[in-house]
Enzyme design. Structure first.
Site, short mmCIF file in Angstrom:
data_model
loop_
_atom_site.label_atom_id
_atom_site.label_comp_id
_atom_site.label_asym_id
_atom_site.label_seq_id
_atom_site.Cartn_x
_atom_site.Cartn_y
_atom_site.Cartn_z
N LYS A 15 1.20 -0.85 0.08
CA LYS A 15 0.04 0.12 -0.23
C LYS A 15 0.67 1.40 -0.11
CE LYS A 15 -2.16 -0.87 3.44
NZ LYS A 15 -2.07 -2.66 4.09
N ARG A 90 -9.74 0.85 8.46
CA ARG A 90 -9.21 -0.40 9.31
C ARG A 90 -10.28 -1.08 9.58
NH1 ARG A 90 -3.55 0.65 8.76
NH2 ARG A 90 -1.94 -1.24 9.58
N ARG A 124 11.56 -5.94 5.86
CA ARG A 124 10.90 -4.45 5.06
C ARG A 124 12.38 -3.89 5.86
NH1 ARG A 124 4.70 -2.24 5.27
NH2 ARG A 124 5.64 -1.98 7.48
N ARG A 157 11.20 -1.75 11.92
CA ARG A 157 10.08 -0.97 12.37
C ARG A 157 9.85 -2.66 13.39
NH1 ARG A 157 4.96 0.05 8.89
NH2 ARG A 157 3.70 -0.77 10.89
N ARG A 168 -0.37 -9.07 13.69
CA ARG A 168 -1.03 -8.03 12.69
C ARG A 168 -1.90 -8.38 12.04
NH1 ARG A 168 4.20 -4.58 10.55
NH2 ARG A 168 2.51 -3.31 9.88
P1 AMP Z 1 0.36 0.46 9.09
O1 AMP Z 1 2.19 1.11 9.24
O2 AMP Z 1 -0.31 0.95 7.84
O3 AMP Z 1 0.87 -1.05 9.11
O4 AMP Z 1 0.52 1.05 10.44
C1 AMP Z 1 0.90 0.35 12.54
C2 AMP Z 1 0.57 0.62 13.34
O5 AMP Z 1 -0.86 1.48 13.63
C3 AMP Z 1 -1.24 -0.71 13.37
O6 AMP Z 1 -0.30 -1.99 13.51
C4 AMP Z 1 -1.79 0.36 14.50
O7 AMP Z 1 -1.85 -0.22 15.28
C5 AMP Z 1 -1.86 1.36 13.84
N1 AMP Z 1 -2.72 2.23 12.69
C6 AMP Z 1 -2.77 2.76 11.69
N2 AMP Z 1 -3.91 2.74 10.42
C7 AMP Z 1 -4.69 2.13 11.44
C8 AMP Z 1 -5.87 2.55 12.08
N3 AMP Z 1 -7.09 3.18 10.56
N4 AMP Z 1 -6.74 2.13 12.63
C9 AMP Z 1 -6.11 1.17 13.49
N5 AMP Z 1 -4.47 1.44 14.12
C10 AMP Z 1 -4.14 1.76 13.25
#
Ligand code: AMP
Length: 210
Positions: A15, A90, A124, A157, A168
């Site tokens: 994404k 999400r 990554r 990360r 996740r």
């Molecule tokens: P990402 O970088 O999109 O994988 O997001 C990293 C982390 O941020 C996720 O594992 C969640 O803990 C939190 N997060 C990001 N976007 C959301 C969302 N829309 N709703 C809830 N938690 C989020």
């Protein structure tokens, strides 16, 4: 031309990479909740302090925090601005909140199997400064350990380590997967095979916007 785009798909499905390319090509604003939250954690803001524990374990940050954060961002977009939502919504609750503010043109679902996602995320590396992502094998930085774009030291990360990645993916299946049907029913869904050459995947992403 479609200009209000959601990028669906599990963590590691591309994404961020595809969103960045879309944003470069069409000048759309990319709104990544993950990037915003990581910045909030780094700066130790109120939101960051509340979100950190959830993020560290791979859980979702509570809906009300995310919805409030995005409400402001969406409200501040200029009239007619193209936008790419990366990592939001999400949950169905977040999707309903978004629908109250904006009419989505397209939900792009990047389809990648779990096995591939796990190798991608564990290999990554991310730039803490400009949020660019690399893969140690498929898309390595030109100079090992450093971001091609801004020269910062790349990091792995914490939530890209295998234990948390598995959680996740479970959280994704339980909370986010239902959004595929949600947008299919609205006639907005396009699914793209997210495995293979990044530019070839982008050709299909690009076509879906036409
Ligand atoms: P990402 O970088 O999109 O994988 O997001 C990293 C982390 O941020 C996720 O594992 C969640 O803990 C939190 N997060 C990001 N976007 C959301 C969302 N829309 N709703 C809830 N938690 C989020």
């Amino acid at each position: 031309m479609k200009s209000k785009i959601i990028l669906l798909g599990p963590p590691g499905s591309g994404k961020g990479t595809q969103g960045e390319k879309l944003s470069e090509k069409f000048g759309y604003v990319r709104l990544s909740t993950g990037d915003m939250l990581r910045e909030a954690v780094r700066k130790e803001t109120d939101l960051g302090l509340k979100a950190k524990g959830f993020m560290d374990s791979g859980a979702l940050v509570p809906n009300d925090l995310i919805i409030n954060l995005m409400k402001e961002k969406i409200a501040s977009l200029g009239e007619g601005t193209g936008v790419i939502f990366d990592g939001f919504p999400r949950t169905v609750e977040q999707a309903d909140a978004l629908a109250k503010q904006i009419d989505i043109d397209l939900a792009l679902n990047l389809d990648v199997d779990d096995e591939e996602l796990i190798t991608r995320l564990t290999k990554r590396r991310t730039c803490p400064q400009c949020n660019s992502v690399y893969h140690l094998t498929y898309n390595p930085p030109k100079k090992e350990g450093f971001c091609d774009k801004c020269g910062s030291v790349l990091y792995h990360r914490d939530d890209d380590k295998e234990e948390t990645v598995r959680n996740r993916l479970k959280v994704y299946r339980e909370n986010t997967l239902p959004l595929i049907d949600y947008y299919r029913k609205k006639g907005k869904l396009v699914t793209i095979e997210g495995i293979g050459n990044i530019d070839k995947i982008f050709d299909q992403v690009d076509k879906a916007l036409q």
